[in-house]
Scaffold this active site. Structure first.
Site, short mmCIF file in Angstrom:
data_model
loop_
_atom_site.label_atom_id
_atom_site.label_comp_id
_atom_site.label_asym_id
_atom_site.label_seq_id
_atom_site.Cartn_x
_atom_site.Cartn_y
_atom_site.Cartn_z
N SER A 8 0.83 -1.20 0.00
CA SER A 8 0.00 0.00 0.00
C SER A 8 0.87 1.25 0.00
O SER A 8 1.56 1.55 0.99
CB SER A 8 -0.91 0.00 1.23
OG SER A 8 -1.65 1.19 1.24
N HIS A 33 -0.88 -1.22 -4.44
CA HIS A 33 -2.19 -0.82 -3.91
C HIS A 33 -2.21 0.70 -3.69
O HIS A 33 -1.35 1.25 -3.02
CB HIS A 33 -2.42 -1.55 -2.59
CG HIS A 33 -3.77 -1.38 -1.99
ND1 HIS A 33 -4.87 -2.12 -2.39
CD2 HIS A 33 -4.23 -0.56 -1.02
CE1 HIS A 33 -5.92 -1.77 -1.68
NE2 HIS A 33 -5.57 -0.81 -0.84
N ASP A 35 -4.61 3.78 -2.33
CA ASP A 35 -5.82 4.17 -1.60
C ASP A 35 -6.24 5.57 -2.01
O ASP A 35 -5.45 6.51 -1.89
CB ASP A 35 -5.54 4.17 -0.09
CG ASP A 35 -5.34 2.77 0.45
OD1 ASP A 35 -6.22 1.93 0.24
OD2 ASP A 35 -4.29 2.53 1.10
N MET A 37 -8.81 8.46 -0.95
CA MET A 37 -9.69 8.84 0.17
C MET A 37 -10.15 10.28 -0.04
O MET A 37 -9.34 11.13 -0.43
CB MET A 37 -8.91 8.75 1.49
CG MET A 37 -8.25 7.41 1.76
SD MET A 37 -7.50 7.40 3.41
CE MET A 37 -6.57 5.87 3.35
N HIS A 66 -8.02 1.34 -4.76
CA HIS A 66 -9.06 1.12 -3.75
C HIS A 66 -9.75 2.45 -3.49
O HIS A 66 -9.16 3.34 -2.87
CB HIS A 66 -8.36 0.56 -2.50
CG HIS A 66 -9.23 0.42 -1.30
ND1 HIS A 66 -8.70 0.16 -0.05
CD2 HIS A 66 -10.57 0.49 -1.13
CE1 HIS A 66 -9.69 0.07 0.83
NE2 HIS A 66 -10.83 0.28 0.20
N MET A 68 -12.02 4.81 -1.65
CA MET A 68 -12.75 5.06 -0.40
C MET A 68 -13.35 6.45 -0.52
O MET A 68 -12.89 7.42 0.13
CB MET A 68 -11.79 4.97 0.80
CG MET A 68 -11.50 3.54 1.20
SD MET A 68 -10.13 3.44 2.38
CE MET A 68 -8.76 3.44 1.25
N MET A 137 -11.97 -5.75 3.96
CA MET A 137 -11.21 -4.89 4.88
C MET A 137 -11.02 -5.63 6.20
O MET A 137 -11.99 -6.10 6.80
CB MET A 137 -11.95 -3.57 5.15
CG MET A 137 -12.04 -2.60 3.98
SD MET A 137 -10.45 -2.14 3.27
CE MET A 137 -9.62 -1.38 4.66
N GLY A 142 -9.64 3.74 6.20
CA GLY A 142 -9.32 5.14 6.37
C GLY A 142 -8.01 5.47 7.06
O GLY A 142 -7.59 6.61 7.04
N GLY A 144 -3.89 3.85 8.01
CA GLY A 144 -2.89 2.78 7.99
C GLY A 144 -2.47 2.44 9.42
O GLY A 144 -2.84 3.14 10.37
N GLY A 145 -1.72 1.35 9.55
CA GLY A 145 -1.10 1.02 10.83
C GLY A 145 -2.05 0.56 11.93
O GLY A 145 -1.70 0.59 13.10
N ASP A 172 -7.04 -6.40 3.32
CA ASP A 172 -6.38 -5.09 3.44
C ASP A 172 -6.58 -4.57 4.85
O ASP A 172 -7.71 -4.32 5.27
CB ASP A 172 -7.03 -4.14 2.41
CG ASP A 172 -6.45 -2.73 2.45
OD1 ASP A 172 -5.43 -2.51 3.13
OD2 ASP A 172 -7.03 -1.86 1.76
N GLY A 173 -5.47 -4.39 5.57
CA GLY A 173 -5.52 -3.79 6.89
C GLY A 173 -4.81 -4.62 7.93
O GLY A 173 -5.25 -5.72 8.26
N GLY A 174 -3.67 -4.13 8.39
CA GLY A 174 -2.95 -4.79 9.47
C GLY A 174 -2.33 -6.13 9.09
O GLY A 174 -2.02 -6.94 9.97
N GLY A 194 0.83 -2.31 4.31
CA GLY A 194 1.38 -0.97 4.34
C GLY A 194 2.40 -0.82 5.44
O GLY A 194 3.61 -0.93 5.23
C1 DX5 Z 1 -6.70 1.44 5.08
C2 DX5 Z 1 -6.12 1.29 3.71
C3 DX5 Z 1 -4.98 0.36 3.61
C4 DX5 Z 1 -3.77 0.75 4.41
C5 DX5 Z 1 -3.10 -0.54 4.78
O1 DX5 Z 1 -7.92 2.10 5.01
O2 DX5 Z 1 -7.13 0.80 2.81
O3 DX5 Z 1 -4.64 0.08 2.26
O4 DX5 Z 1 -2.86 1.57 3.73
O5 DX5 Z 1 -2.08 -0.26 5.66
P1 DX5 Z 1 -1.71 -1.20 6.88
O6 DX5 Z 1 -1.15 -2.48 6.28
O7 DX5 Z 1 -0.70 -0.43 7.63
O8 DX5 Z 1 -2.98 -1.49 7.66
ZN ZN Z 2 -6.60 -0.02 0.82
#
Ligand code: DX5
Ligand code: ZN
Length: 214
Positions: A8, A33, A35, A37, A66, A68, A137, A142, A144-145, A172-174, A194
């Site tokens: 990401s 990837h 994002d 937003m 992606h 959002m 998800m 919305g 990262g981390g 996607d996520g964590g 990410g």
């Molecule tokens: C969160 C994003 C992710 C994010 C993933 O809303 O869609 O793509 O960047 O980052 P990590 O892997 O740190 O959760």
């Molecule tokens: Zn994403």
């Protein structure tokens, strides 16, 4: 199904982006990837069509975009023209999901649907035959981390059983080297990462993720 990594770019350090993209390419990462937003569907703002066009010039990795954003139907053409290869739409973001997917296909791009954590797997059942990918998800969208939500594993299994073996199932996520295997066992084959992947030695992190699902 082939497994794919989709780092990401939201988590990347933009000051070293060109070098980091090179590392991803040297390590045969399958997708990038991106994002998008809008500050409405999610609080943050990130990456618009101009940034996608810039990334397209910087890398040969296919762009996994992606969205959002609210009213994605108003932005599909610009995102496709900018160079997105796959465009995914949140089922929660539009009342025109079916026509959004038709529009993306008509533009010659791959399409997918995204499920936020509170949306059930069954929400994709009327569009499953239209999509190349379903994105689940594994954090609230919305940011990262965040920490991986382990109760999403059950949804991965349900989505895989709805779409069958030929559609990509992305998480996607964590995602990190510690939890990627449980997502893979549940039926996911595309892994966004990410915060984990971009921290420290990127090549070593990519190797650790691949080894965990080998
Ligand atoms: C969160 C994003 C992710 C994010 C993933 O809303 O869609 O793509 O960047 O980052 P990590 O892997 O740190 O959760
Ligand atoms: Zn994403």
């Amino acid at each position: 199904m082939n497994t794919k990594l989709s780092p990401s770019v939201f988590a990347a350090n933009l000051a070293t982006l060109a070098d980091d993209l090179k590392i991803l390419e040297e390590n045969n990462v399958e997708l990038l990837h991106v994002d998008v937003m809008d500050g409405h569907f999610v609080e943050r703002m990130a990456f618009g069509a101009d940034h996608i066009a810039m990334l397209k010039k910087m890398t040969s990795m296919p762009l996994d975009v992606h969205l959002m954003i609210e009213r994605p139907e108003n932005h599909i053409e610009a995102i496709a023209a900018a160079g997105a290869d796959i465009i995914t739409i949140h089922v929660e973001s539009t009342t025109r999901l079916y026509s959004c997917l038709q529009k993306i296909r008509k533009l010659g791009k791959k399409c997918g649907v995204v499920l936020s954590p509170g949306t059930p797997a069954e929400a994709i059942s009327c569009v499953a035959h239209l999509v190349d990918m379903v994105l689940i998800m594994t954090v609230n969208p919305g940011e990262g981390g965040q920490h991986f939500l382990p109760d999403m594993t059950d949804k991965i299994m349900k989505v895989r059983s709805i779409v069958g073996p030929s559609v990509d199932v992305e998480v996607d996520g964590g995602i990190d080297a510690g939890n990627i295997a449980q997502c893979h066992r549940a039926g996911a084959n595309v892994f966004v990462s990410g915060g984990y992947l971009f921290k420290g030695d990127k090549a070593a992190n990519i190797r650790a993720m691949r080894e965990a699902i080998a």
